[in-house]
Design an enzyme around this catalytic site. Structure first.
Site, PDB file in Angstrom:
ATOM      1  N   CYS A  64       4.076   6.908   8.415  1.00 53.27           N
ATOM      2  CA  CYS A  64       5.418   7.268   7.955  1.00 53.27           C
ATOM      3  C   CYS A  64       5.497   7.024   6.453  1.00 53.27           C
ATOM      4  CB  CYS A  64       6.474   6.441   8.681  1.00 53.27           C
ATOM      5  SG  CYS A  64       8.167   6.900   8.288  1.00 53.27           S
ATOM      6  N   HIS A  74       3.090   2.284   2.082  1.00 51.53           N
ATOM      7  CA  HIS A  74       3.392   2.848   3.392  1.00 51.53           C
ATOM      8  C   HIS A  74       4.449   1.975   4.060  1.00 51.53           C
ATOM      9  CE1 HIS A  74      -0.742   4.462   2.717  1.00 51.53           C
ATOM     10  NE2 HIS A  74      -0.171   5.545   3.202  1.00 51.53           N
ATOM     11  N   ASN A 100       0.810  -1.216   0.000  1.00 54.85           N
ATOM     12  CA  ASN A 100       0.000   0.000   0.000  1.00 54.85           C
ATOM     13  C   ASN A 100       0.849   1.274   0.000  1.00 54.85           C
ATOM     14  OD1 ASN A 100      -2.366  -1.634   0.263  1.00 54.85           O
ATOM     15  ND2 ASN A 100      -1.830  -1.908   2.410  1.00 54.85           N
TER      16      ASN A 100
END
Length: 375
Positions: free
Chosen positions: A306, A271, A269
């Site tokens: 993050c 991330h 995804n």
């Protein structure tokens, strides 16, 4: 709902007990050679199946039944499936050579990756989406996803290279905006519980990145495969998975600054994967602790996403004695640990991951370490 089993079968004869199993494939698939049929079943929703559907007539003795499934190669080779009641999922894993660390045992990142893998396989087996979000039909229509809020892992005995572990997982509701997933890890050779874990997830709008309450429709879809009664990996009162993590005060005793996500740290995804945070937390731990102790418990509170271009600082300090606890023997059906007040060989640390540019918190953590066993 459809019931899927591996459609391979063979005639087997054993002294004193003869069992005949035969599988006939119906449909457009070519005739296949017969192999031993594995004893497992997986339930899933038909809209998720991507491989051609297979029907099989399975006969054992005088009884016969028709079984339908996707026939996917991964499903047939995977050593896992739903429990008999369909409300939890179990899977066996062999610890590979590249999954062990300097102690010649599986690393905590390996354990966390296996927990993530079995959770994703559970979601797929009951028909949730395969895009990495484990979303239901209604969630996908509304662009809703699950994000991790807290993860707590306890490891009582680390498996070694070539050990086989069995991990059981299940999910349940957790308040109006959340859900929870629990795990129990067993050593297949002994049946001993060697680890437990629990996690909390909250619902977020994928477009606005705002939290959202779980609607009754989504809750009904999501909990269709959850235990009907509350089942906890940590059923004991005041267990460490519930403990609040105190904020680490500046200046930290130990730090590792300027950590940058690698491409390999990104998940499907785009991330940073949840497991990568564990490695970052441990980066600022003193080497003498790594040399003399092993991690027995870790709790992480996820506070901010993050991204791939963020720079991260990892901070660590010894937890004040009055806030810490220790662990000794294991007991109980889940292999839970009994707290003791004065175990001098155990050390507890507080951790903080923050963005280098503005100091915003990414992750708050707590770890517990026990003295390494004598060789």
């Amino acid at each position: 709902m459809l019931l899927k089993v591996s459609c391979n079968a063979a005639v087997a004869a054993y002294a004193g007990d003869q069992i005949q199993s035969q599988c006939r494939v119906l449909g457009q698939l070519p005739t296949r050679p017969n192999f031993p049929r594995r004893r497992r079943a997986v339930v899933f929703s038909s809209p998720v199946a991507k491989a051609p559907l297979v029907q099989a007539v399975v006969s054992e003795g005088r009884a016969s039944r028709v079984e339908t499934g996707s026939g996917g190669l991964a499903d047939r080779l995977r050593s896992g499936g739903l429990a008999e009641d369909g409300l939890s999922y179990k899977e066996k894993f062999i610890v590979r050579s590249y999954e062990v660390g300097i102690n010649k045992t599986a690393t905590v990142e390996t354990i966390a990756n296996l927990l993530q893998e079995v959770g994703c396989n559970h979601a797929q087996s009951v028909g949730y989406s395969t895009d990495g979000f484990a979303t239901t039909t209604t969630m996908r229509k509304l662009h809703l996803i699950w994000v991790t809020a807290r993860m707590h892992i306890e490891i009582y005995k680390y498996p070694a290279w070539s050990d086989v572990v069995e991990i059981e997982t299940w999910c349940q509701g957790e308040g109006r905006i959340g859900t929870r997933r629990d795990w129990i890890v067993k050593d297949c050779a002994t049946g001993q519980v060697i680890g437990r874990a629990t996690s909390k997830w909250v619902m977020m709008n994928q477009d606005t990145r705002r939290f959202q309450k779980v609607s009754d429709e989504v809750r009904a879809e999501h909990l269709a495969f959850a235990p009907r009664e509350l089942r906890l990996a940590f059923p004991e009162a005041n267990n460490r998975s519930l403990k609040k993590i105190s904020k680490l005060e500046d200046p930290a005793q130990h730090s590792r600054l300027g950590l940058v996500p690698r491409r390999a740290d990104l998940d499907m995804n785009q991330h940073v994967n949840n497991v990568a945070y564990i490695g970052w937390v441990l980066e600022s731990l003193p080497q003498e602790i790594i040399d003399t102790h092993e991690l027995q418990a870790i709790t992480l509170d996820y506070r901010r996403e993050c991204q791939h271009d963020d720079v991260v600082d990892s901070l660590t300090s010894l937890e004040p004695v009055e806030e810490s606890g220790a662990v000794s023997e294991l007991q109980g059906i889940n292999g839970h640990a009994t707290a003791t007040a004065n175990n001098q060989e155990c050390l507890n640390f507080l951790h903080l991951l923050r963005l280098s540019r503005d100091g915003l918190e990414i992750n708050r953590g707590r770890t517990e370490w026990r003295k390494k066993p004598a060789l």
